[in-house]
Design an enzyme around this catalytic site. Sequence first.
Site, PDB file in Angstrom:
ATOM      1  N   CYS A 267       4.560  34.853   7.027  1.00  0.00           N
ATOM      2  CA  CYS A 267       4.907  35.434   8.191  1.00  0.00           C
ATOM      3  C   CYS A 267       5.192  34.775   9.345  1.00  0.00           C
ATOM      4  O   CYS A 267       4.300  34.496  10.344  1.00  0.00           O
ATOM      5  CB  CYS A 267       3.691  36.459   8.441  1.00  0.00           C
ATOM      6  SG  CYS A 267       4.070  38.003   9.642  1.00  0.00           S
ATOM      7  N   GLU A 268       6.103  33.917   9.726  1.00  0.00           N
ATOM      8  CA  GLU A 268       6.408  33.007  10.442  1.00  0.00           C
ATOM      9  C   GLU A 268       7.966  32.276  10.315  1.00  0.00           C
ATOM     10  O   GLU A 268       8.275  32.179   9.355  1.00  0.00           O
ATOM     11  CB  GLU A 268       5.346  31.862  10.350  1.00  0.00           C
ATOM     12  CG  GLU A 268       5.630  30.756  11.431  1.00  0.00           C
ATOM     13  CD  GLU A 268       4.374  29.665  11.638  1.00  0.00           C
ATOM     14  OE1 GLU A 268       3.200  30.198  11.706  1.00  0.00           O
ATOM     15  OE2 GLU A 268       4.562  28.824  12.328  1.00  0.00           O
TER      16      GLU A 268
ATOM     17  N   ARG B 161       6.481  19.594   4.458  1.00  0.00           N
ATOM     18  CA  ARG B 161       7.586  18.411   5.100  1.00  0.00           C
ATOM     19  C   ARG B 161       8.614  19.027   5.830  1.00  0.00           C
ATOM     20  O   ARG B 161       9.108  18.677   7.164  1.00  0.00           O
ATOM     21  CB  ARG B 161       7.896  17.529   3.908  1.00  0.00           C
ATOM     22  CG  ARG B 161       6.580  17.001   3.433  1.00  0.00           C
ATOM     23  CD  ARG B 161       7.066  15.484   2.613  1.00  0.00           C
ATOM     24  NE  ARG B 161       7.338  14.463   3.378  1.00  0.00           N
ATOM     25  CZ  ARG B 161       8.782  14.028   3.343  1.00  0.00           C
ATOM     26  NH1 ARG B 161       9.610  14.661   2.897  1.00  0.00           N
ATOM     27  NH2 ARG B 161       8.854  13.133   4.262  1.00  0.00           N
TER      28      ARG B 161
ATOM     29  N   GLU C 192       0.970  -1.279   0.105  1.00  0.00           N
ATOM     30  CA  GLU C 192      -0.087  -0.092  -0.133  1.00  0.00           C
ATOM     31  C   GLU C 192       0.875   1.301   0.146  1.00  0.00           C
ATOM     32  O   GLU C 192       1.083   2.190   1.004  1.00  0.00           O
ATOM     33  CB  GLU C 192      -0.873  -0.010   1.256  1.00  0.00           C
ATOM     34  CG  GLU C 192      -2.084   0.823   1.249  1.00  0.00           C
ATOM     35  CD  GLU C 192      -2.965   0.602   2.535  1.00  0.00           C
ATOM     36  OE1 GLU C 192      -4.112   0.059   2.335  1.00  0.00           O
ATOM     37  OE2 GLU C 192      -2.327   0.878   3.729  1.00  0.00           O
ATOM     38  N   PRO C 193       1.703   1.505  -1.075  1.00  0.00           N
ATOM     39  CA  PRO C 193       2.652   2.646  -0.881  1.00  0.00           C
ATOM     40  C   PRO C 193       2.055   3.984  -1.554  1.00  0.00           C
ATOM     41  O   PRO C 193       1.031   3.937  -2.376  1.00  0.00           O
ATOM     42  CB  PRO C 193       3.574   2.124  -2.119  1.00  0.00           C
ATOM     43  CG  PRO C 193       2.694   1.119  -3.229  1.00  0.00           C
ATOM     44  CD  PRO C 193       1.671   0.729  -2.304  1.00  0.00           C
ATOM     45  N   GLY C 194       2.519   5.071  -0.839  1.00  0.00           N
ATOM     46  CA  GLY C 194       2.271   6.399  -1.507  1.00  0.00           C
ATOM     47  C   GLY C 194       3.294   6.835  -1.885  1.00  0.00           C
ATOM     48  O   GLY C 194       3.716   7.228  -2.828  1.00  0.00           O
TER      49      GLY C 194
ATOM     50  N   TYR D  96       8.301  18.052   9.698  1.00  0.00           N
ATOM     51  CA  TYR D  96       9.320  17.018   9.884  1.00  0.00           C
ATOM     52  C   TYR D  96      10.835  17.074  10.079  1.00  0.00           C
ATOM     53  O   TYR D  96      11.479  16.201  10.325  1.00  0.00           O
ATOM     54  CB  TYR D  96       8.898  15.762   9.061  1.00  0.00           C
ATOM     55  CG  TYR D  96       7.503  15.482   8.875  1.00  0.00           C
ATOM     56  CD1 TYR D  96       6.686  15.010   9.691  1.00  0.00           C
ATOM     57  CD2 TYR D  96       7.015  15.673   7.520  1.00  0.00           C
ATOM     58  CE1 TYR D  96       5.398  14.711   9.446  1.00  0.00           C
ATOM     59  CE2 TYR D  96       5.770  15.497   7.000  1.00  0.00           C
ATOM     60  CZ  TYR D  96       4.979  14.910   8.135  1.00  0.00           C
ATOM     61  OH  TYR D  96       3.358  14.482   7.800  1.00  0.00           O
TER      62      TYR D  96
HETATM   63  N1  LLP Z   1      -1.026   2.806   4.681  1.00  0.00           N
HETATM   64  C1  LLP Z   1      -1.520   3.716   5.476  1.00  0.00           C
HETATM   65  C2  LLP Z   1      -2.547   2.963   6.585  1.00  0.00           C
HETATM   66  C3  LLP Z   1      -0.927   4.584   5.887  1.00  0.00           C
HETATM   67  O1  LLP Z   1      -1.264   5.447   6.904  1.00  0.00           O
HETATM   68  C4  LLP Z   1       0.141   5.437   5.048  1.00  0.00           C
HETATM   69  C5  LLP Z   1       0.626   6.647   5.198  1.00  0.00           C
HETATM   70  C6  LLP Z   1       0.443   4.505   3.865  1.00  0.00           C
HETATM   71  C7  LLP Z   1      -0.317   3.506   3.873  1.00  0.00           C
HETATM   72  C8  LLP Z   1       1.395   5.108   2.914  1.00  0.00           C
HETATM   73  O2  LLP Z   1       2.598   5.371   3.424  1.00  0.00           O
HETATM   74  P1  LLP Z   1       3.979   5.806   2.586  1.00  0.00           P
HETATM   75  O3  LLP Z   1       4.210   4.460   1.632  1.00  0.00           O
HETATM   76  O4  LLP Z   1       3.652   7.216   1.802  1.00  0.00           O
HETATM   77  O5  LLP Z   1       5.217   5.834   3.718  1.00  0.00           O
HETATM   78  N2  LLP Z   1       2.927  13.330   5.681  1.00  0.00           N
HETATM   79  C9  LLP Z   1       4.155  12.131   5.883  1.00  0.00           C
HETATM   80  C10 LLP Z   1       3.506  10.882   5.741  1.00  0.00           C
HETATM   81  C11 LLP Z   1       2.616  10.546   6.339  1.00  0.00           C
HETATM   82  C12 LLP Z   1       2.051   9.060   6.174  1.00  0.00           C
HETATM   83  C13 LLP Z   1       0.820   8.670   6.524  1.00  0.00           C
HETATM   84  N3  LLP Z   1       0.264   7.424   6.501  1.00  0.00           N
HETATM   85  C14 LLP Z   1       5.251  12.611   5.233  1.00  0.00           C
HETATM   86  O6  LLP Z   1       5.237  13.630   4.644  1.00  0.00           O
HETATM   87  O7  LLP Z   1       6.317  12.057   5.410  1.00  0.00           O
END
Ligand code: LLP
Length: 416
Positions: A336-337, A303, A264-266, A307
């Site tokens: 402005c921060e 980001r 389940e990659p993002g 983070y």
């Molecule tokens: N599956 C679930 C249930 C998740 O909560 C997430 C990410 C993913 C898959 C995808 O994860 P990935 O493959 O993208 O690492 N905003 C943060 C990342 C938050 C991730 C939240 N959940 C950043 O910019 O690094």
Amino acid sequence: MQKYNVSFGDKEIALAVEQYGSPLWLYDFGIIEKRIWDLRFFGTIRYAQKAAPNINLLSKMRESGVDVDAVSAGEIVRALRAGFSPKNIRFTADVFDRNALALIKEHSIPVNIGSPDMLLQLHEAGINVPLAIRINPGFGHGHSKKVNTGGELSKHGIWHGELENIAKKAVELGFTIECLHMHIGSGSDYIHLSQVVSAMENSIGRIAAFAPDLKIISIGGGLPISYKRNGSGRMDLEKYYDIWDSARKRVSNHLGHYLQLEVEPGRYLMAESCVLATEIRAVKKMGEKLFYLIDAGFTDLVRPAFYGAYHHISVIHMNGKEANEEVDVIVAGPLCESGDVFTQEEGGVVVSRKLPLAAVGDLLVIHDAGAYGATMSSNYNSRLLAPEVLWERGRITLIRKRQTFEQMLSNEICDE
Ligand code: LLP
């Protein structure tokens, strides 16, 4: 070090900015396709659209054969608009809001439950869809504390100790458990991975009696990329797959039926596909420190500020000359921060970066910004959301227009 991960370069970015203004997000769909191909061994690739949910990208990814994850009513609406069939969407969350529950009922969308209340609410709403159970195995991991998704201090998933009770309850209420799911934070490593794999095997063993129809092991997302461009953080995908596949085979043998692996990659699919193109609007010294102030802030890419995340940065000289001289510079935005700085580390420590000497009007490119970039933008300081542009087979197409002031104000009510 290679300047671009994407297949376009300075010339095309300058052209896109000339056409659509600055700042803008420029995606390369070819990179997304390559990353999908990298993961082809997995039975299902379920794209975690939270990383970049533009419906144009979603629709193209659907055509490339991926399924999709949705974490809110809005993400369900996007997935449907992008042409996904409801059976290829899975809703993953720890709570339902009422909008999401209504859409799940209307379209019979499979659900990944992250709290016992979700199970009861599905039942109360008269919904019977295939279930996944998201497990919190009691430990977690992540590139920052803010993205650690396991352990007692994490709000995600069903606590491992409650797994049997929930599975039993699900069966009593007439649900079919088709998937066990674990997403243990973004940015995993191998030692951690082996712990996750044993926790998954152990969980399947414990609920086997209640889940005769179990067919999917979902290993969540969290595949890292090398933001620093030095190879560190990259994973050997074959090794990663083999570790999971061996576990899959062991469990399949034990259960006596085939189980498939789902990932389940993002970030892995999107991060390297996109740059944030900005313009340098001021160059100034504060004592000994040099600043480039650009026309994008943490309202665009949050980001680094949120983070302390590192993004590779480069400069495009608009006078056609390449400057050989490098200087130590702090890159900051217009907000402005004082935390509006792109060169900072975790804890808000501002650092300088060696970058080519540049002038007002030159472009500054922030790389590997495709995941959790445009989608985490905000209207803070009443700044408009930047446009998204797609580079595909040598053509540039606008896939999200720049927001207008009228749109920004459109839901506000004033007596005048
Ligand atoms: N599956 C679930 C249930 C998740 O909560 C997430 C990410 C993913 C898959 C995808 O994860 P990935 O493959 O993208 O690492 N905003 C943060 C990342 C938050 C991730 C939240 N959940 C950043 O910019 O690094």
